[in-house]
Motif scaffolding. Structure first.
Motif, PDB file in Angstrom:
ATOM      1  N   GLN A 231      44.804  23.716   9.798  1.00  0.00           N
ATOM      2  CA  GLN A 231      46.026  22.929   9.673  1.00  0.00           C
ATOM      3  C   GLN A 231      46.114  22.272   8.292  1.00  0.00           C
ATOM      4  OE1 GLN A 231      45.416  20.444  13.139  1.00  0.00           O
ATOM      5  NE2 GLN A 231      46.627  21.793  14.431  1.00  0.00           N
ATOM      6  N   VAL A 232      44.970  21.800   7.778  1.00  0.00           N
ATOM      7  CA  VAL A 232      44.952  21.182   6.452  1.00  0.00           C
ATOM      8  C   VAL A 232      45.375  22.187   5.385  1.00  0.00           C
ATOM      9  CG1 VAL A 232      43.443  20.236   4.656  1.00  0.00           C
ATOM     10  CG2 VAL A 232      43.272  19.394   7.000  1.00  0.00           C
ATOM     11  N   ILE A 233      44.774  23.367   5.415  1.00  0.00           N
ATOM     12  CA  ILE A 233      45.061  24.378   4.387  1.00  0.00           C
ATOM     13  C   ILE A 233      46.526  24.800   4.431  1.00  0.00           C
ATOM     14  CG2 ILE A 233      44.519  26.733   3.640  1.00  0.00           C
ATOM     15  CD1 ILE A 233      41.625  26.206   4.628  1.00  0.00           C
ATOM     16  N   ARG A 234      47.070  24.927   5.619  1.00  0.00           N
ATOM     17  CA  ARG A 234      48.484  25.300   5.743  1.00  0.00           C
ATOM     18  C   ARG A 234      49.409  24.267   5.110  1.00  0.00           C
ATOM     19  NH1 ARG A 234      48.376  26.967  12.139  1.00  0.00           N
ATOM     20  NH2 ARG A 234      47.151  28.896  11.936  1.00  0.00           N
ATOM     21  N   GLY A 235      48.957  23.014   5.062  1.00  0.00           N
ATOM     22  CA  GLY A 235      49.787  21.952   4.514  1.00  0.00           C
ATOM     23  C   GLY A 235      49.596  21.682   3.035  1.00  0.00           C
ATOM     24  N   PHE A 236      48.755  22.474   2.368  1.00  0.00           N
ATOM     25  CA  PHE A 236      48.481  22.238   0.949  1.00  0.00           C
ATOM     26  C   PHE A 236      49.722  22.457   0.084  1.00  0.00           C
ATOM     27  CE2 PHE A 236      43.641  23.283   0.965  1.00  0.00           C
ATOM     28  CZ  PHE A 236      43.362  21.951   1.240  1.00  0.00           C
ATOM     29  N   SER A 237      49.885  21.604  -0.935  1.00  0.00           N
ATOM     30  CA  SER A 237      50.834  21.862  -2.014  1.00  0.00           C
ATOM     31  C   SER A 237      50.235  22.914  -2.947  1.00  0.00           C
ATOM     32  CB  SER A 237      51.103  20.578  -2.793  1.00  0.00           C
ATOM     33  OG  SER A 237      49.911  20.171  -3.476  1.00  0.00           O
ATOM     34  N   GLU A 238      51.012  23.384  -3.903  1.00  0.00           N
ATOM     35  CA  GLU A 238      50.473  24.356  -4.859  1.00  0.00           C
ATOM     36  C   GLU A 238      49.264  23.786  -5.592  1.00  0.00           C
ATOM     37  OE1 GLU A 238      53.101  26.277  -7.556  1.00  0.00           O
ATOM     38  OE2 GLU A 238      54.651  26.661  -6.048  1.00  0.00           O
ATOM     39  N   LYS A 239      49.351  22.544  -6.006  1.00  0.00           N
ATOM     40  CA  LYS A 239      48.250  21.923  -6.741  1.00  0.00           C
ATOM     41  C   LYS A 239      47.014  21.785  -5.863  1.00  0.00           C
ATOM     42  CE  LYS A 239      46.982  17.787  -9.371  1.00  0.00           C
ATOM     43  NZ  LYS A 239      47.438  16.448  -9.861  1.00  0.00           N
ATOM     44  N   GLU A 240      47.209  21.327  -4.624  1.00  0.00           N
ATOM     45  CA  GLU A 240      46.077  21.167  -3.708  1.00  0.00           C
ATOM     46  C   GLU A 240      45.429  22.514  -3.410  1.00  0.00           C
ATOM     47  OE1 GLU A 240      47.383  17.267  -1.073  1.00  0.00           O
ATOM     48  OE2 GLU A 240      48.301  19.222  -0.650  1.00  0.00           O
ATOM     49  N   PHE A 241      46.245  23.544  -3.247  1.00  0.00           N
ATOM     50  CA  PHE A 241      45.723  24.874  -2.968  1.00  0.00           C
ATOM     51  C   PHE A 241      44.905  25.387  -4.155  1.00  0.00           C
ATOM     52  CE2 PHE A 241      45.995  29.519  -2.953  1.00  0.00           C
ATOM     53  CZ  PHE A 241      45.574  29.799  -1.673  1.00  0.00           C
ATOM     54  N   ALA A 242      45.412  25.174  -5.363  1.00  0.00           N
ATOM     55  CA  ALA A 242      44.685  25.624  -6.555  1.00  0.00           C
ATOM     56  C   ALA A 242      43.329  24.929  -6.655  1.00  0.00           C
ATOM     57  CB  ALA A 242      45.526  25.368  -7.796  1.00  0.00           C
ATOM     58  N   THR A 243      43.293  23.649  -6.339  1.00  0.00           N
ATOM     59  CA  THR A 243      42.023  22.921  -6.354  1.00  0.00           C
ATOM     60  C   THR A 243      41.066  23.496  -5.318  1.00  0.00           C
ATOM     61  OG1 THR A 243      43.117  20.891  -7.070  1.00  0.00           O
ATOM     62  CG2 THR A 243      40.949  20.663  -6.044  1.00  0.00           C
ATOM     63  N   PHE A 244      41.590  23.778  -4.141  1.00  0.00           N
ATOM     64  CA  PHE A 244      40.777  24.317  -3.050  1.00  0.00           C
ATOM     65  C   PHE A 244      40.183  25.675  -3.418  1.00  0.00           C
ATOM     66  CE2 PHE A 244      41.072  27.241   0.671  1.00  0.00           C
ATOM     67  CZ  PHE A 244      39.978  26.779   1.371  1.00  0.00           C
ATOM     68  N   VAL A 245      41.012  26.610  -3.910  1.00  0.00           N
ATOM     69  CA  VAL A 245      40.495  27.957  -4.197  1.00  0.00           C
ATOM     70  C   VAL A 245      39.587  27.962  -5.423  1.00  0.00           C
ATOM     71  CG1 VAL A 245      42.397  29.135  -3.037  1.00  0.00           C
ATOM     72  CG2 VAL A 245      42.559  28.657  -5.509  1.00  0.00           C
ATOM     73  N   SER A 246      39.683  26.935  -6.266  1.00  0.00           N
ATOM     74  CA  SER A 246      38.774  26.871  -7.427  1.00  0.00           C
ATOM     75  C   SER A 246      37.333  26.721  -6.995  1.00  0.00           C
ATOM     76  CB  SER A 246      39.165  25.707  -8.348  1.00  0.00           C
ATOM     77  OG  SER A 246      38.796  24.448  -7.794  1.00  0.00           O
ATOM     78  N   LEU A 247      37.098  26.312  -5.748  1.00  0.00           N
ATOM     79  CA  LEU A 247      35.747  26.172  -5.211  1.00  0.00           C
ATOM     80  C   LEU A 247      35.288  27.428  -4.471  1.00  0.00           C
ATOM     81  CD1 LEU A 247      36.086  22.512  -3.901  1.00  0.00           C
ATOM     82  CD2 LEU A 247      34.730  23.264  -5.865  1.00  0.00           C
ATOM     83  N   GLY A 248      36.110  28.476  -4.503  1.00  0.00           N
ATOM     84  CA  GLY A 248      35.773  29.729  -3.844  1.00  0.00           C
ATOM     85  C   GLY A 248      35.116  30.713  -4.772  1.00  0.00           C
TER      86      GLY A 248
END
Length: 284
Positions: free
Chosen positions: A71-88
């Motif tokens: 649910q958290v990931i589905r609610g990410f903004s573009e910026k939040e998503f970019a931060t998240f995938v940078s840790l992948g």
């Protein structure tokens, strides 16, 4: 399978089968020593944390306060998503503008890295119930957990868990498709969920759960009656298409789960001892 226990599917009209009378458990104290010593040295990961997004929680608990990473990931903004995938593992493979097209986590195209899980936990408050998860025999996708094709104990498991590996090999399985350790930290609980839809099940999946200390309080949740049935024993089999969870406790607890296909003679013995005449249908 139709529910036979007024809200629980169970096994042969029983909520669970205590397997202590059928297994040699004299080694459990020794296994506990080995497992705890080994877990202090090997790398472990988290599991759980997305049961709501996966749609496998009971309706009465769908709005509990524990945050789900799906649910958290589905609610990410573009910026939040970019931060998240940078840790992948390959952040450049993702376009933040297309973020709703990607699926992350268990049984998904993009498994979470340890860094992503910790970020979701620290920044977004996601609750990961099983913070100690270790695969002795990696099982692949959930649908593949009962087949041994192309699978074996890892080299690391053989090195750090030799007595545990020998014990698992002694269990009454015709084949082993998955073997895992699942641990909960002090004060954590295992979120209530089920591992499939009962109407899709023709027979219970074969597995054995072993709790060497006997202190991991698993329970089956009856959604119709809003009540728990606690599972007794240091070794047991239950129908994981029933809702189940683990009680919180003030100290670390763990169990060993082995999935596969039971030896026919073992299954027949269980059926003779536990099935009523009206429930003696084939179970494999």
């Amino acid at each position: 399978m139709a529910g036979a226990l007024n809200g629980l599917v169970g096994i042969w009209d029983r909520p669970f089968i205590n397997l202590e009378p059928y297994l040699d458990l004299d080694q459990l104290a020794s296994l506990d020593e080995e497992i705890c010593y080994a877990l202090a040295q090997v790398g472990t990961t988290y599991t759980g944390g997305s049961h709501k997004a996966m749609g496998i929680v009971p309706p009465s608990l769908a709005n509990d306060p524990y945050i789900d990473y799906g649910q958290v990931i589905r609610g990410f903004s573009e910026k939040e998503f970019a931060t998240f995938v940078s840790l992948g593992n390959d952040s450049g493979a993702f376009d933040p503008r297309r973020r709703q097209e990607y699926e992350f986590g268990e049984e998904r195209d993009h498994p979470l890295t340890r860094e992503q899980m910790r970020f979701l936990e620290f920044k977004h408050g996601v609750y990961f119930p099983w913070k100690v998860f270790y695969e002795l025999v990696p099982g692949g996708y959930w649908s593949e957990k009962s087949t041994s094709a192309g699978k074996d104990f890892t080299r690391e498991a053989r090195l750090y868990f030799p007595r545990t590996v020998a014990f698992v090999k002694s269990l009454p399985f015709r084949e082993i498709g998955r073997c895992t350790l699942l641990g909960l930290n002090a004060n954590d609980h295992g979120t209530v969920h089920r591992d499939g839809e009962p109407e899709d099940q023709t027979a219970p999946d074969h597995f054995i759960t072993v709790c060497p200390r006997g202190n991991k309080r698993l329970y089956l949740w009856n959604e119709e009656r809003q009540e728990k049935t606690h599972v007794d024993g240091r070794a047991y089999w239950f129908n994981d298409f029933d809702y189940h969870g683990v009680e919180a406790a003030p100290s670390f607890r763990y169990s060993l789960r082995v999935d596969g296909v039971f030896e026919p003679a073992f299954l027949e013995q269980l059926q003779r001892d536990h099935a009523t005449q009206g429930t003696r249908a084939p179970s494999s």
